[in-house]
Design an enzyme around this catalytic site. Structure first.
Site, PDB file in Angstrom:
ATOM      1  N   ASP A   1       0.859  -1.183   0.000  1.00 43.12           N
ATOM      2  CA  ASP A   1       0.000   0.000   0.000  1.00 43.12           C
ATOM      3  C   ASP A   1       0.895   1.233   0.000  1.00 43.12           C
ATOM      4  OD1 ASP A   1      -2.008  -1.803   0.177  1.00 43.12           O
ATOM      5  OD2 ASP A   1      -2.797  -1.125   2.099  1.00 43.12           O
TER       6      ASP A   1
ATOM      7  N   ASP B   1     -15.019  -3.217  -1.020  1.00 37.62           N
ATOM      8  CA  ASP B   1     -14.518  -2.945   0.329  1.00 37.62           C
ATOM      9  C   ASP B   1     -15.726  -2.639   1.198  1.00 37.62           C
ATOM     10  OD1 ASP B   1     -11.879  -3.025  -0.794  1.00 37.62           O
ATOM     11  OD2 ASP B   1     -12.204  -0.973  -1.497  1.00 37.62           O
TER      12      ASP B   1
END
Length: 264
Positions: free
Chosen positions: A9, A131
């Protein structure tokens, strides 16, 4: 065994992890994303998962050069999400060497674009990222609710030709408290052809074993982030983690690179 996919990330050009998707709870692990990607490859990663957190939230991204550096450096497929809002964004990512793109917010706000993307680029290149928190799909880098049920969204994406979904339980992400197995089972039971990559909560070997039990529900792979960075798996001691500044990062494993089904 479900394929383990290491996650990188990116925020501000560095490798970070968020806790439950909160940008205010960030841990910085490495300053050099390309070196990090090479280390995962030396440790026999067969696919790499990269998220541009700046772009995901709608901010100007300083991470594109790092992503291009990662794709140039590795000999394995790289999937990338974060800030992919249009067909032009998809094309730009593919031109950077990304194997397949993950689309989240746009799948909720502009579903017809997904149909067009699948038709134009092929289902192997288009992944939808769902998500969810409490079953609701979140958007804009997980910062906003959508009012859309995660399973209903997955069914719509399947109808539009999507062959793979990355499903993240935000409440588990970055916690290492274990994956939400029931959520994956529920979504997998609803789908008939679309495969699922699980994401969120893995913190130990037993969690990988729990994912392994979900093969009949179309879950064939799992993204692991913080647990790998925190060196929780005993096997990492044999992967030169503790000598990461000394090993040759340009000599990769000769093991088979990937199961082709995971790239469908």
């Amino acid at each position: 065994m479900a394929l383990v996919i290491p996650a990188i990330d990116l925020r501000g050009g560095r490798c970070v992890r968020l806790h439950q998707g909160s940008y205010d709870e960030e841990t910085v692990y490495f300053d050099d994303p390309v070196k990090m990607a090479k280390l995962w490859r030396v440790q026999n990663a067969r696919v790499l998962h990269v998220v541009d957190l700046d772009a995901a939230r709608g901010d100007e991204s300083p991470n594109r050069e790092a992503i291009r550096g990662i794709t140039d450096a590795l000999d394995i497929p790289v999937q990338m999400g974060g800030g992919i809002r249009s067909l032009d964004d998809i094309e730009a990512a593919l031109e950077m060497g990304v194997y397949r793109v993950i689309i989240g917010t746009a799948a909720v706000r502009n579903p017809p674009m997904i149909s067009e993307a699948v038709e134009r680029f092929g289902p192997q290149r288009i992944v939808v990222g769902i998500d969810a928190r409490d079953g609701e799909a979140r958007v804009q880098g997980w910062t906003e609710g959508s009012g859309v049920d995660a399973v209903e969204l997955a069914l719509d994406m399947q109808e539009r030709g999507v062959s793979r979904i990355v499903y993240t339980d935000i409440s588990r992400d970055g916690t290492m408290e274990g994956p939400n197995v029931q959520a994956y089972r529920t979504m997998g039971a609803a789908l008939s052809t679309t495969k699922i990559t699980a994401s969120g909560g893995v913190g130990a070997h037993k969690d990988l074993l729990s994912i392994q039990t979900l093969g009949n529900y179309g879950i064939d792979s799992v993204i692991v982030g913080k647990a790998l960075y925190e060196n929780v798996f005993p096997c990492q001691q044999f992967w030169s983690w503790n000598q990461k500044d000394e090993i040759d990062l340009d000599t990769f494993s000769t093991a088979p690179l990937h199961d082709p089904s995971v790239l469908q």
